[in-house]
Write a protein that holds these residues in place. Structure first.
Motif, PDB file in Angstrom:
ATOM      1  N   ILE A  24     -25.649  25.898  -6.649  1.00  0.00           N
ATOM      2  CA  ILE A  24     -24.681  25.280  -7.535  1.00  0.00           C
ATOM      3  C   ILE A  24     -24.219  23.990  -6.879  1.00  0.00           C
ATOM      4  N   SER A  25     -24.127  22.935  -7.658  1.00  0.00           N
ATOM      5  CA  SER A  25     -23.794  21.622  -7.123  1.00  0.00           C
ATOM      6  C   SER A  25     -22.312  21.333  -7.316  1.00  0.00           C
ATOM      7  N   LEU A  26     -21.830  20.298  -6.627  1.00  0.00           N
ATOM      8  CA  LEU A  26     -20.424  19.931  -6.758  1.00  0.00           C
ATOM      9  C   LEU A  26     -20.093  19.498  -8.178  1.00  0.00           C
ATOM     10  N   SER A  27     -21.025  18.826  -8.845  1.00  0.00           N
ATOM     11  CA  SER A  27     -20.741  18.412 -10.223  1.00  0.00           C
ATOM     12  C   SER A  27     -20.595  19.623 -11.138  1.00  0.00           C
ATOM     13  N   GLN A  28     -21.394  20.662 -10.898  1.00  0.00           N
ATOM     14  CA  GLN A  28     -21.299  21.879 -11.710  1.00  0.00           C
ATOM     15  C   GLN A  28     -20.002  22.628 -11.432  1.00  0.00           C
ATOM     16  N   VAL A  29     -19.486  22.493 -10.228  1.00  0.00           N
ATOM     17  CA  VAL A  29     -18.233  23.145  -9.870  1.00  0.00           C
ATOM     18  C   VAL A  29     -17.038  22.345 -10.387  1.00  0.00           C
ATOM     19  N   GLN A  74     -24.023  11.018  -9.388  1.00  0.00           N
ATOM     20  CA  GLN A  74     -22.953  10.296  -8.693  1.00  0.00           C
ATOM     21  C   GLN A  74     -22.060  11.227  -7.872  1.00  0.00           C
ATOM     22  N   ILE A  75     -22.077  12.499  -8.209  1.00  0.00           N
ATOM     23  CA  ILE A  75     -21.207  13.472  -7.535  1.00  0.00           C
ATOM     24  C   ILE A  75     -21.989  14.386  -6.599  1.00  0.00           C
ATOM     25  N   ASP A  76     -23.179  14.783  -7.016  1.00  0.00           N
ATOM     26  CA  ASP A  76     -23.970  15.714  -6.207  1.00  0.00           C
ATOM     27  C   ASP A  76     -24.446  15.059  -4.918  1.00  0.00           C
ATOM     28  N   GLY A  77     -24.609  15.875  -3.887  1.00  0.00           N
ATOM     29  CA  GLY A  77     -25.054  15.365  -2.598  1.00  0.00           C
ATOM     30  C   GLY A  77     -23.940  14.792  -1.747  1.00  0.00           C
ATOM     31  N   THR A  78     -22.693  14.968  -2.212  1.00  0.00           N
ATOM     32  CA  THR A  78     -21.560  14.428  -1.449  1.00  0.00           C
ATOM     33  C   THR A  78     -20.816  15.525  -0.687  1.00  0.00           C
ATOM     34  N   GLU A  79     -21.469  16.674  -0.532  1.00  0.00           N
ATOM     35  CA  GLU A  79     -20.822  17.788   0.156  1.00  0.00           C
ATOM     36  C   GLU A  79     -20.356  17.416   1.556  1.00  0.00           C
ATOM     37  N   GLU A  80     -21.139  16.597   2.254  1.00  0.00           N
ATOM     38  CA  GLU A  80     -20.803  16.226   3.631  1.00  0.00           C
ATOM     39  C   GLU A  80     -20.167  14.847   3.733  1.00  0.00           C
ATOM     40  N   ARG A  85     -13.186  10.112  -5.587  1.00  0.00           N
ATOM     41  CA  ARG A  85     -13.508  10.125  -4.160  1.00  0.00           C
ATOM     42  C   ARG A  85     -14.900  10.696  -3.906  1.00  0.00           C
ATOM     43  N   LEU A  86     -15.271  11.725  -4.647  1.00  0.00           N
ATOM     44  CA  LEU A  86     -16.619  12.274  -4.470  1.00  0.00           C
ATOM     45  C   LEU A  86     -17.677  11.264  -4.899  1.00  0.00           C
ATOM     46  N   ALA A  87     -17.400  10.517  -5.955  1.00  0.00           N
ATOM     47  CA  ALA A  87     -18.356   9.524  -6.447  1.00  0.00           C
ATOM     48  C   ALA A  87     -18.310   8.225  -5.654  1.00  0.00           C
ATOM     49  N   ALA A 104     -17.055  10.587 -17.351  1.00  0.00           N
ATOM     50  CA  ALA A 104     -17.788   9.315 -17.334  1.00  0.00           C
ATOM     51  C   ALA A 104     -18.875   9.257 -16.265  1.00  0.00           C
ATOM     52  N   PHE A 105     -18.888  10.228 -15.353  1.00  0.00           N
ATOM     53  CA  PHE A 105     -19.815  10.171 -14.228  1.00  0.00           C
ATOM     54  C   PHE A 105     -21.030  11.059 -14.463  1.00  0.00           C
ATOM     55  N   THR A 106     -22.161  10.605 -13.961  1.00  0.00           N
ATOM     56  CA  THR A 106     -23.374  11.417 -14.022  1.00  0.00           C
ATOM     57  C   THR A 106     -23.360  12.422 -12.874  1.00  0.00           C
ATOM     58  N   ASP A 107     -24.149  13.470 -12.995  1.00  0.00           N
ATOM     59  CA  ASP A 107     -24.244  14.459 -11.921  1.00  0.00           C
ATOM     60  C   ASP A 107     -24.684  13.812 -10.610  1.00  0.00           C
TER      61      ASP A 107
END
Length: 248
Positions: free
Chosen positions: A78-83, A182-188, A145-147, A177-180
Motif C-alpha cells: 500500500i502506498s502513501l497516496s492510497q493511505v 507526486q506522493i508515492d516514494g516519499t516514505e523516506e 509536504r509529501l509532494a 489535485a496531486f497524482t499518485d
C-alpha cells in the motif's frame, strides 16, 4: 482475527523455518533460532503466503531480512497516496456533512449559527471553527509536504457554516489535485517542521502515520463531539462518512 487458511497450509520459503505460532504475530523457528514479526491486513478471502529470504549476520547466524505477504500471487502493498488521499477525502466530506446537519439543527431550534460555530467542549479547548481549521491544515499540509510543494496558506477567518464549508471544499480540491506519483516514494523523504525554536525531523511515512493522522482524527472527532454535545442529531455513521466501496 480469523485466519484465511489453516496453519499447515501456510507456506514459508527459506532455510527450513517452520511456523510454530499464530496470534498477533507469526513466529518462525529453525532449530533453536526463531524470528517474530507482525501480521497486518489480511484478505480473509485469499490464501496467505509468507515469503522470506535469509542471509548471514555478522556471527554467521541466519537472520530474516526480507518478508512480505502475498494474496492471490501478488505482493500486498500500500502506498502513501492510497493511505493519505482517500482518508482525507472521506473525513473532509464527513465534516461538510456534519456542518450541514448543524445548520439544519440551528434552523429547526432557532439557534443563532454563530453559537455553534463558537461552541467548545471546555473553556480551554478550541471552538468548532478552529477545530475545522486545524483539521484542514493537517490535510493540506501533509499532501503538500509529501509532494514537495509549498503548503497553501489560509487566513483562518471563517465565522459561518458556509465559510467553513468553503474552506473544506478548497482543501478537498487541493488534496485531489496531486497524482499518485507526486506522493508515492516519499516514505523516506525528510520532513522538517519548525516549532518555535525547535525543528522536528521525520521521515515522510512517520510524519503521515504518527503525527498528521492522529492530529487530523483528533480535530475531526472533536468537531463531531462539539456538535453532538450541542444537541445536533448525529451518529457514528455521520462521523465515518462514505467509506470507499462500502454502502452503510
Amino acid at each position: 482475527m480469523v485466519w484465511p487458511t489453516p496453519v499447515d497450509q501456510l507456506n514459508f520459503h527459506g532455510a527450513g523455518f517452520q511456523i510454530i505460532e499464530i496470534q498477533k504475530n507469526i513466529r518462525l523457528r529453525n532449530n533453536s533460532d526463531y524470528k517474530i514479526f507482525p501480521i497486518s491486513r489480511i484478505n480473509a478471502a485469499a490464501a496467505l503466503i509468507l515469503r522470506g529470504r535469509l542471509c548471514a549476520s555478522a556471527g554467521g547466524k541466519p537472520r530474516l531480512f526480507c518478508c512480505r505477504y502475498q494474496v492471490g500471487g501478488s505482493a500486498m502493498s500500500i502506498s502513501l497516496s492510497q493511505v493519505a488521499v482517500p482518508t482525507f477525502v472521506q473525513l473532509l466530506n464527513s465534516l461538510t456533512n456534519l456542518l450541514d446537519k448543524a445548520a439544519t439543527h440551528a434552523t429547526a431550534k432557532q439557534i443563532d449559527p454563530a453559537v455553534l460555530v463558537n461552541y467548545r467542549l471546555a473553556p480551554d479547548m478550541f471552538p468548532l471553527a478552529q477545530q475545522i481549521q486545524i483539521a484542514t491544515n493537517q490535510a493540506k499540509g501533509a499532501i503538500a509536504r509529501l509532494a514537495g510543494v509549498e503548503v497553501p496558506s489560509y487566513a483562518d477567518t471563517e465565522t459561518t457554516f458556509d465559510e467553513l464549508k468553503a474552506r473544506i471544499a478548497r482543501t478537498l480540491d487541493f488534496v485531489n489535485a496531486f497524482t499518485d506519483d507526486q506522493i508515492d516514494g516519499t516514505e523516506e523523504r525528510e520532513i522538517v517542521l519548525k516549532r518555535e525554536d525547535k525543528e522536528l525531523r521525520l521521515t515522510g511515512q512517520n510524519y503521515l502515520l504518527h503525527l498528521v493522522f492522529p492530529h487530523f482524527y483528533f480535530h475531526v472527532a472533536t468537531t463531531y463531539a462539539i456538535l453532538r454535545h450541542a444537541g445536533v442529531d448525529l451518529g457514528k455513521r455521520d462521523f465515518l462518512g462514505q467509506i470507499p466501496g462500502v454502502t452503510l
